[in-house]
Design a protein around this motif. Structure first.
Motif, short mmCIF file in Angstrom:
data_model
loop_
_atom_site.label_atom_id
_atom_site.label_comp_id
_atom_site.label_asym_id
_atom_site.label_seq_id
_atom_site.Cartn_x
_atom_site.Cartn_y
_atom_site.Cartn_z
N LEU A 100 -5.98 -8.66 -12.16
CA LEU A 100 -5.01 -7.58 -11.97
C LEU A 100 -5.56 -6.71 -10.84
O LEU A 100 -6.70 -6.26 -10.90
N VAL A 101 -4.75 -6.51 -9.81
CA VAL A 101 -5.19 -5.68 -8.68
C VAL A 101 -4.48 -4.34 -8.81
O VAL A 101 -3.28 -4.24 -8.56
N PHE A 102 -5.22 -3.32 -9.24
CA PHE A 102 -4.57 -2.06 -9.59
C PHE A 102 -4.60 -1.08 -8.42
O PHE A 102 -3.55 -0.66 -7.93
N ALA A 103 -5.78 -0.72 -7.94
CA ALA A 103 -5.86 0.30 -6.89
C ALA A 103 -7.27 0.35 -6.34
O ALA A 103 -8.20 -0.22 -6.91
N ASP A 104 -7.41 1.05 -5.23
CA ASP A 104 -8.74 1.32 -4.67
C ASP A 104 -8.68 2.69 -4.00
O ASP A 104 -7.59 3.23 -3.76
N GLU A 122 -7.76 -10.55 -2.36
CA GLU A 122 -7.57 -9.44 -3.31
C GLU A 122 -7.54 -9.97 -4.75
O GLU A 122 -8.09 -9.36 -5.66
N ASP A 123 -6.89 -11.13 -4.92
CA ASP A 123 -6.81 -11.75 -6.24
C ASP A 123 -8.20 -12.12 -6.75
O ASP A 123 -8.53 -11.96 -7.92
N ARG A 124 -9.04 -12.59 -5.81
CA ARG A 124 -10.40 -13.02 -6.20
C ARG A 124 -11.26 -11.81 -6.55
O ARG A 124 -11.99 -11.83 -7.54
N ILE A 125 -11.11 -10.73 -5.77
CA ILE A 125 -12.02 -9.59 -5.94
C ILE A 125 -11.45 -8.53 -6.90
O ILE A 125 -12.19 -7.80 -7.55
N GLY A 126 -10.12 -8.46 -6.98
CA GLY A 126 -9.50 -7.50 -7.90
C GLY A 126 -9.27 -6.13 -7.28
O GLY A 126 -9.08 -5.14 -7.99
N LYS A 127 -9.30 -6.07 -5.92
CA LYS A 127 -9.01 -4.80 -5.22
C LYS A 127 -7.98 -5.05 -4.14
O LYS A 127 -8.00 -6.12 -3.50
N PRO A 128 -7.14 -4.03 -3.85
CA PRO A 128 -6.14 -4.24 -2.80
C PRO A 128 -6.76 -4.18 -1.40
O PRO A 128 -7.75 -3.48 -1.18
N PHE A 129 -6.15 -4.91 -0.48
CA PHE A 129 -6.49 -4.85 0.94
C PHE A 129 -7.98 -5.03 1.21
O PHE A 129 -8.63 -4.16 1.79
N VAL A 130 -8.50 -6.18 0.79
CA VAL A 130 -9.91 -6.47 1.11
C VAL A 130 -10.04 -7.65 2.07
O VAL A 130 -11.13 -7.94 2.55
N ILE A 158 -5.08 3.55 -2.54
CA ILE A 158 -4.34 2.35 -2.11
C ILE A 158 -3.88 1.53 -3.31
O ILE A 158 -4.67 1.26 -4.22
N THR A 159 -2.61 1.13 -3.28
CA THR A 159 -2.11 0.22 -4.31
C THR A 159 -1.09 -0.72 -3.68
O THR A 159 -0.88 -0.71 -2.47
N ASN A 160 -0.45 -1.53 -4.50
CA ASN A 160 0.56 -2.48 -4.05
C ASN A 160 1.79 -2.39 -4.95
O ASN A 160 1.71 -1.91 -6.08
N VAL A 161 2.90 -2.93 -4.46
CA VAL A 161 4.11 -3.00 -5.31
C VAL A 161 3.84 -3.93 -6.50
O VAL A 161 4.19 -3.62 -7.63
N LEU A 162 3.19 -5.06 -6.23
CA LEU A 162 2.89 -6.02 -7.30
C LEU A 162 1.40 -6.03 -7.59
O LEU A 162 0.59 -6.06 -6.66
N PRO A 163 1.01 -6.04 -8.84
CA PRO A 163 -0.43 -6.06 -9.14
C PRO A 163 -1.01 -7.46 -9.26
O PRO A 163 -2.21 -7.62 -9.42
N TRP A 164 -0.13 -8.50 -9.24
CA TRP A 164 -0.62 -9.88 -9.35
C TRP A 164 -0.19 -10.66 -8.12
O TRP A 164 0.92 -10.47 -7.60
N ARG A 165 -1.04 -11.59 -7.69
CA ARG A 165 -0.74 -12.38 -6.49
C ARG A 165 0.40 -13.37 -6.77
O ARG A 165 0.32 -14.15 -7.72
#
Ligand code: URA
Length: 260
Positions: A100-104, A122-130, A158-165
């Motif tokens: 789950l990629v929530f925010a950074d 991002e999916d691998r690390i769990g943070k947005p925009f990495v 920072i967050t995204n519209v979707l939390p899952w890839r």
């Protein structure tokens, strides 16, 4: 009329049906499978004639967007919102995602950036925009003295519209957007930014209800009670370096807005 069918013809017809995928015998009359049929009595036992047959009730239909709204509104802080998202069972994307990629960044920062969806990194690390787009985003922010690792007025969230890839990074489907939107709006309400920067078409669609980033970028708008600046997505800028000139103008507009 001669109803005789020779064995070979019958066998050939049967083989053809099996080849076509018809592997289940059906009757000539429809079967209502919702009607519960009492099991046949075991040999030697007297059937319990008076035992009531429990009717099979139709399944209650689920409205994922309504459930998302209730779950999001029930969250009183960002940690509870993240937990509510993690527990939300109706988004199929969750099944294919590693994290789950929530925010950074800093919750409560003046600037909240809303991207589209996690990619592979991002999916691998769990943070947005990495990934690569994230590294460009960091350089863009640094150019106007902002950063996810900075404090106070220089911080961003920072967050995204979707939390899952989404699989193969495909665009989100309308139903996925609809069920994630209540969480995004609650996220904004709890993070309380003074400016939202929406990057790319998916984020514009989610928060402004329209697409067309080439036309929308640089035009201040409003959403969720906040001033909104639409900008080109950094991934787009990596593919179209000529658009960096517009992105720079938008960054300067953001900087001017923040210093007012
Ligand atoms: N693109 C996005 O929109 N968000 C990310 O987190 C990464 C790439």
């Amino acid at each position: 009329m001669d109803s005789y069918v020779d064995w070979h013809a019958a066998k050939a017809a049967l083989d053809w049906q099996v080849e076509m995928g018809i592997t289940e015998a059906i009757s000539e009359v429809p079967i209502n499978r919702f009607e519960q049929v009492a099991p046949p009595p075991k040999a030697g036992l007297i059937p319990a004639a008076s035992a009531p047959v429990t009717p099979v009730l139709p399944q209650a239909t689920v409205d994922p967007a309504a459930e998302a709204e209730a779950a999001a509104q029930g969250a009183g802080d960002l940690a509870s919102l993240q937990a509510a998202l993690a527990a939300f069972p109706h988004c199929e994307l969750k099944k294919g995602a590693r994290n789950l990629v929530f925010a950074d960044g800093t919750p409560g920062a003046r600037v909240m950036i809303v991207g589209e969806a996690p990619g592979r990194d991002e999916d691998r690390i769990g943070k947005p925009f990495v990934g690569r787009a994230g590294q460009l985003l960091d350089r863009m922010l640094a150019a106007i003295d902002l950063g996810r690792d900075r404090d106070g007025v220089a911080s961003v969230y920072i967050t995204n519209v979707l939390p899952w890839r989404p699989p193969q990074n495909r665009d989100p489907k309308p139903d996925e957007m609809a069920m994630m939107l209540p969480f995004l709006k609650r996220h904004i309400a709890l993070a309380k930014p003074s400016v939202l920067v929406v990057m790319g078409n998916i984020s514009c669609q989610a928060l402004l209800g329209k697409r067309g980033i080439t036309r929308l970028r640089g035009q201040w708008a409003e959403s969720a009670g906040c001033p909104v600046l639409p900008m080109f997505h950094p991934a787009y800028l990596l593919r179209n370096p000529a658009a960096k000139r517009d992105a720079w103008a938008d960054l300067l507009a953001l900087k001017a807005h923040l210093s007012n």
